[in-house]
Design a protein around this motif. Structure first.
Motif, PDB file in Angstrom:
ATOM      1  N   LEU A  21       0.852  -1.188   0.000  1.00 54.54           N
ATOM      2  CA  LEU A  21       0.000   0.000   0.000  1.00 54.54           C
ATOM      3  C   LEU A  21       0.886   1.235   0.000  1.00 54.54           C
ATOM      4  O   LEU A  21       2.032   1.196   0.450  1.00 54.54           O
ATOM      5  CB  LEU A  21      -0.907   0.002   1.230  1.00 54.54           C
ATOM      6  CG  LEU A  21      -1.888  -1.163   1.344  1.00 54.54           C
ATOM      7  CD1 LEU A  21      -2.676  -1.061   2.645  1.00 54.54           C
ATOM      8  CD2 LEU A  21      -2.832  -1.202   0.160  1.00 54.54           C
TER       9      LEU A  21
ATOM     10  N   ARG B  21      -3.726  -7.566  -5.421  1.00 56.31           N
ATOM     11  CA  ARG B  21      -4.238  -6.344  -6.020  1.00 56.31           C
ATOM     12  C   ARG B  21      -4.590  -6.662  -7.469  1.00 56.31           C
ATOM     13  O   ARG B  21      -3.801  -7.284  -8.172  1.00 56.31           O
ATOM     14  CB  ARG B  21      -3.189  -5.230  -5.995  1.00 56.31           C
ATOM     15  CG  ARG B  21      -3.716  -3.932  -6.626  1.00 56.31           C
ATOM     16  CD  ARG B  21      -2.619  -2.992  -7.073  1.00 56.31           C
ATOM     17  NE  ARG B  21      -1.574  -3.583  -7.889  1.00 56.31           N
ATOM     18  CZ  ARG B  21      -1.678  -3.854  -9.193  1.00 56.31           C
ATOM     19  NH1 ARG B  21      -2.801  -3.638  -9.852  1.00 56.31           N
ATOM     20  NH2 ARG B  21      -0.654  -4.379  -9.838  1.00 56.31           N
TER      21      ARG B  21
ATOM     22  N   GLN C  30      -8.327   0.079  -8.659  1.00 51.34           N
ATOM     23  CA  GLN C  30      -7.618  -0.982  -7.956  1.00 51.34           C
ATOM     24  C   GLN C  30      -8.573  -1.699  -7.010  1.00 51.34           C
ATOM     25  O   GLN C  30      -9.322  -1.063  -6.280  1.00 51.34           O
ATOM     26  CB  GLN C  30      -6.468  -0.397  -7.118  1.00 51.34           C
ATOM     27  CG  GLN C  30      -5.461   0.395  -7.907  1.00 51.34           C
ATOM     28  CD  GLN C  30      -4.509  -0.485  -8.696  1.00 51.34           C
ATOM     29  OE1 GLN C  30      -4.734  -1.673  -8.903  1.00 51.34           O
ATOM     30  NE2 GLN C  30      -3.436   0.110  -9.168  1.00 51.34           N
TER      31      GLN C  30
ATOM     32  N   TYR D 120      -8.399  -4.534  -3.959  1.00 53.84           N
ATOM     33  CA  TYR D 120      -7.486  -5.233  -3.057  1.00 53.84           C
ATOM     34  C   TYR D 120      -8.239  -6.353  -2.352  1.00 53.84           C
ATOM     35  O   TYR D 120      -9.385  -6.179  -1.945  1.00 53.84           O
ATOM     36  CB  TYR D 120      -6.905  -4.268  -2.019  1.00 53.84           C
ATOM     37  CG  TYR D 120      -5.971  -3.265  -2.624  1.00 53.84           C
ATOM     38  CD1 TYR D 120      -4.604  -3.518  -2.701  1.00 53.84           C
ATOM     39  CD2 TYR D 120      -6.450  -2.063  -3.122  1.00 53.84           C
ATOM     40  CE1 TYR D 120      -3.741  -2.595  -3.265  1.00 53.84           C
ATOM     41  CE2 TYR D 120      -5.595  -1.135  -3.690  1.00 53.84           C
ATOM     42  CZ  TYR D 120      -4.245  -1.409  -3.752  1.00 53.84           C
ATOM     43  OH  TYR D 120      -3.390  -0.494  -4.313  1.00 53.84           O
TER      44      TYR D 120
ATOM     45  N   VAL E 123      -7.607   1.728   2.258  1.00 54.82           N
ATOM     46  CA  VAL E 123      -7.690   1.423   0.829  1.00 54.82           C
ATOM     47  C   VAL E 123      -8.618   2.409   0.124  1.00 54.82           C
ATOM     48  O   VAL E 123      -8.300   2.925  -0.945  1.00 54.82           O
ATOM     49  CB  VAL E 123      -8.153  -0.032   0.597  1.00 54.82           C
ATOM     50  CG1 VAL E 123      -8.534  -0.265  -0.860  1.00 54.82           C
ATOM     51  CG2 VAL E 123      -7.062  -1.007   1.020  1.00 54.82           C
TER      52      VAL E 123
ATOM     53  N   GLU F 159      -5.767   4.719  -1.378  1.00 53.88           N
ATOM     54  CA  GLU F 159      -5.556   4.017  -2.641  1.00 53.88           C
ATOM     55  C   GLU F 159      -6.677   4.317  -3.644  1.00 53.88           C
ATOM     56  O   GLU F 159      -6.537   3.997  -4.818  1.00 53.88           O
ATOM     57  CB  GLU F 159      -5.489   2.506  -2.409  1.00 53.88           C
ATOM     58  CG  GLU F 159      -4.497   2.051  -1.356  1.00 53.88           C
ATOM     59  CD  GLU F 159      -3.050   2.219  -1.767  1.00 53.88           C
ATOM     60  OE1 GLU F 159      -2.759   2.188  -2.974  1.00 53.88           O
ATOM     61  OE2 GLU F 159      -2.206   2.394  -0.867  1.00 53.88           O
TER      62      GLU F 159
END
Length: 151
Positions: free
Chosen positions: A66, A87, A97, A99, A136, A140
């Motif tokens: 990450l 991922r 993305q 995860y 996330v 992300e």
């Protein structure tokens, strides 16, 4: 071996002692992180899932790191070296993305015996979400899906 484990039958050829010093039996084997098969079982499931995902999307990575936190506020795992099992770009939404993190649990271990299998799985799912979902989603800009399995 899998049938023997499922029906609590003895598996021939196992050593009598675990490297941790305990008696090496099926229950201990399923739970011991030192001499059991915990990591091997987890990694095998992760690798099979990653291989299947790579048939659906082309950008798949295992042990995906990450992004390090740079002063961002988040809950759960805040370690700079945090990583998730898989991922995959574009699984839930094109270009985004996704995860995935695998957890394999033994619902017959001593700490779970008083709970139903469903509640044990729910507990592990919630723990994974508590540790990774916010990070996330906010850092992300991806999705997080915990994958919880029983032995």
């Amino acid at each position: 071996d899998a049938l023997n484990i499922r029906y609590f039958q003895e598996i021939r050829g196992l050593p009598s002692k675990c490297p941790c010093g305990s008696t090496f039996n099926i229950t201990h084997t399923l739970n011991c992180k030192k001499g059991g098969f915990v990591h091997m079982r987890h990694d095998n499931i992760r690798d099979v899932l990653a291989k299947l995902l790579s048939r659906v999307v082309h950008d798949v990575e295992t042990e995906a790191a990450l992004l390090p936190l740079d002063g961002e506020e988040t809950t759960g795992n805040t370690a700079d070296a945090a990583r998730l099992d898989i991922r995959a770009r574009g699984f839930w939404r094109h270009g985004q993305q996704s995860y995935f993190d695998v957890r394999v649990t033994n619902p017959f271990c001593a700490t779970a015996m008083k709970s139903s299998v469903k509640s044990v799985l729910d507990q592990h799912e919630k723990e994974k979400k508590r540790n990774y979902n916010h990070r996330v989603m906010t850092n992300e800009h991806g999705t997080f899906t915990p994958l919880v399995f029983t032995v």
